[in-house]
Design a protein around this motif. Structure first.
Motif, mmCIF file in Angstrom:
data_model
loop_
_atom_site.group_PDB
_atom_site.id
_atom_site.type_symbol
_atom_site.label_atom_id
_atom_site.label_comp_id
_atom_site.label_asym_id
_atom_site.label_seq_id
_atom_site.Cartn_x
_atom_site.Cartn_y
_atom_site.Cartn_z
ATOM 1 N N PRO A 104 -0.605 -5.562 -5.912
ATOM 2 C CA PRO A 104 -0.411 -5.322 -4.483
ATOM 3 C C PRO A 104 -1.717 -4.867 -3.836
ATOM 4 O O PRO A 104 -2.492 -4.100 -4.420
ATOM 5 C CB PRO A 104 0.639 -4.209 -4.438
ATOM 6 N N ALA A 105 -1.956 -5.358 -2.646
ATOM 7 C CA ALA A 105 -3.235 -5.106 -1.976
ATOM 8 C C ALA A 105 -3.475 -3.621 -1.744
ATOM 9 O O ALA A 105 -4.615 -3.147 -1.860
ATOM 10 C CB ALA A 105 -3.277 -5.864 -0.652
ATOM 11 N N PHE A 106 -2.444 -2.896 -1.446
ATOM 12 C CA PHE A 106 -2.637 -1.465 -1.196
ATOM 13 C C PHE A 106 -3.164 -0.773 -2.457
ATOM 14 O O PHE A 106 -4.023 0.105 -2.383
ATOM 15 C CB PHE A 106 -1.320 -0.833 -0.734
ATOM 16 N N GLY A 107 -2.672 -1.197 -3.600
ATOM 17 C CA GLY A 107 -3.175 -0.648 -4.858
ATOM 18 C C GLY A 107 -4.664 -0.914 -5.029
ATOM 19 O O GLY A 107 -5.426 -0.020 -5.404
ATOM 20 N N SER A 108 -5.090 -2.128 -4.737
ATOM 21 C CA SER A 108 -6.509 -2.443 -4.837
ATOM 22 C C SER A 108 -7.311 -1.547 -3.912
ATOM 23 O O SER A 108 -8.351 -1.000 -4.283
ATOM 24 C CB SER A 108 -6.750 -3.904 -4.475
ATOM 25 N N ALA A 109 -6.821 -1.395 -2.708
ATOM 26 C CA ALA A 109 -7.534 -0.564 -1.743
ATOM 27 C C ALA A 109 -7.608 0.877 -2.256
ATOM 28 O O ALA A 109 -8.650 1.526 -2.156
ATOM 29 C CB ALA A 109 -6.836 -0.614 -0.390
#
Lengths: 196, 196
Positions: A104-109
């Motif tokens: 999930p993109a939020f995790g990457s961020a």
DNA sequence: TCTATCATGTAACCAGTTACATGATTTT
DNA sequence: AAAATCATGTAACTGGTTACATGATAGA
């Protein structure tokens, strides 16, 4: 889990619908949208055609007839093959039975978030929280709306659960940064000065 | 949110690391793995080179020098540009502040799950549960391990929250199917007979 | 009748994955 | 000294997205 000929999840949806009745790509595209499957599967008009092609090449669906209605373009109707039916079942069982690692993109961020100053992070998290709460309200409305059977909304219930968890996480994270006695804010800010 | 020149999240990580020090692609690849960033960002050896190329084309990084160490292949070192720095900040702020709709595979499967017989679904869900619990244990071990600062594990904490939510959901779903008085099992099974 | 939107499809482009290549170390 | 693995990179394939094309209805 030996590699699937067609990996795209849109193909799974196509197989699922064709297992009920043959269709042509455009019709399927419409049906998917009508059923709200675009909430759980990402696709565009163009990708539907692509997937049909791939599935046909893999022998999972087969061209069945080509009809023409007035002077509209020809429509090619496809049906599922026995191999397609087998693939559908096998694939679904795999997806349900075996969780896979996702990104999930939020995790990457989050993993890179130290590049931002903690003060702006707190602002952004508060903004995110507000938006998440909106989404939660929308999802709740959907789930509570009258439906043929709750089974058809089970995917929304799943999303709701994830949403709820994310909201809780963001809350805790804000507190960890801002806690006046043991908050990470000052240390983080200091570390941030060093480079940039 | 006007379209980014390079959309891949790997590019975000590259910008973040280059904002600290110039590097060549291979080195960055190694660094990412060493930092465990492969848990939160999907990449392969090859994609790192691709992303450097794309970033260079977009003017977000720039070739800085080309060195050679003995008879090994030349190494091209890249540095971040001012435009790259701006993009890094903007992109991160966007990702943190604005939640975006995503498509987890399990959600897609759920939306099509009626194609399976409820009995096998229950078996599969139990299997999934067992695997999820393993993952939970592994994540807990990671989070509880000694680290420089919990901020660097915040992404794992997020994952843990999602995992927990999924576990709870699967539990509830199993119960909804199997409940002896109001379970969906029989109706589902009946509906399933009709077609297939 | 003009314009917008629907119905249906194709083609061009771009990004991501995989496989390949090759000399340099390290291990056995 | 052979085998394995590391260090570094390129190239080919394939899949997905976007844009384009075009006749048919329907609305103004």
């Amino acid at each position: 889990m030996t590699k699937r000929k067609v990996a795209n999840l849109l193909a799974l949806a196509v197989l699922a619908y064709l297992s009920r009745a043959p269709m042509h790509p455009y019709e399927l595209s419409k049906t998917l949208r009508a059923h709200g499957d675009d909430r759980s599967i990402k696709f565009t008009h163009g990708s539907v055609y692509m997937v049909f092609e791939q599935l046909a090449k893999a022998g999972l669906v087969a061209e069945q007839e080509t009809t023409r209605d007035g002077q509209r373009p020809e429509r090619t109707v496809y049906g599922i093959t026995p191999a397609g039916r087998a693939e559908l079942g096998d694939w679904l069982r795999d997806l349900v039975g075996t969780p896979r690692h996702e990104f999930p993109a939020f995790g990457s961020a989050l993993s890179l978030i130290s590049a931002l100053h903690p003060d702006v992070v707190v602002d952004l998290l508060r903004q995110r929280l507000a938006l998440l709460e909106e989404q939660r309200a929308a999802a709740a409305a959907l789930v509570d709306s009258p439906a043929p059977h709750p089974l058809f909304l089970v995917e929304e219930v799943y999303r709701q659960g994830l949403l709820e968890a994310e909201i809780a996480f963001v809350h805790r994270f804000i507190e960890q940064i801002t806690d006046p006695v043991s908050g990470w804010g000052p240390m983080w800010a200091g570390y941030h000065e060093l480079n940039s």
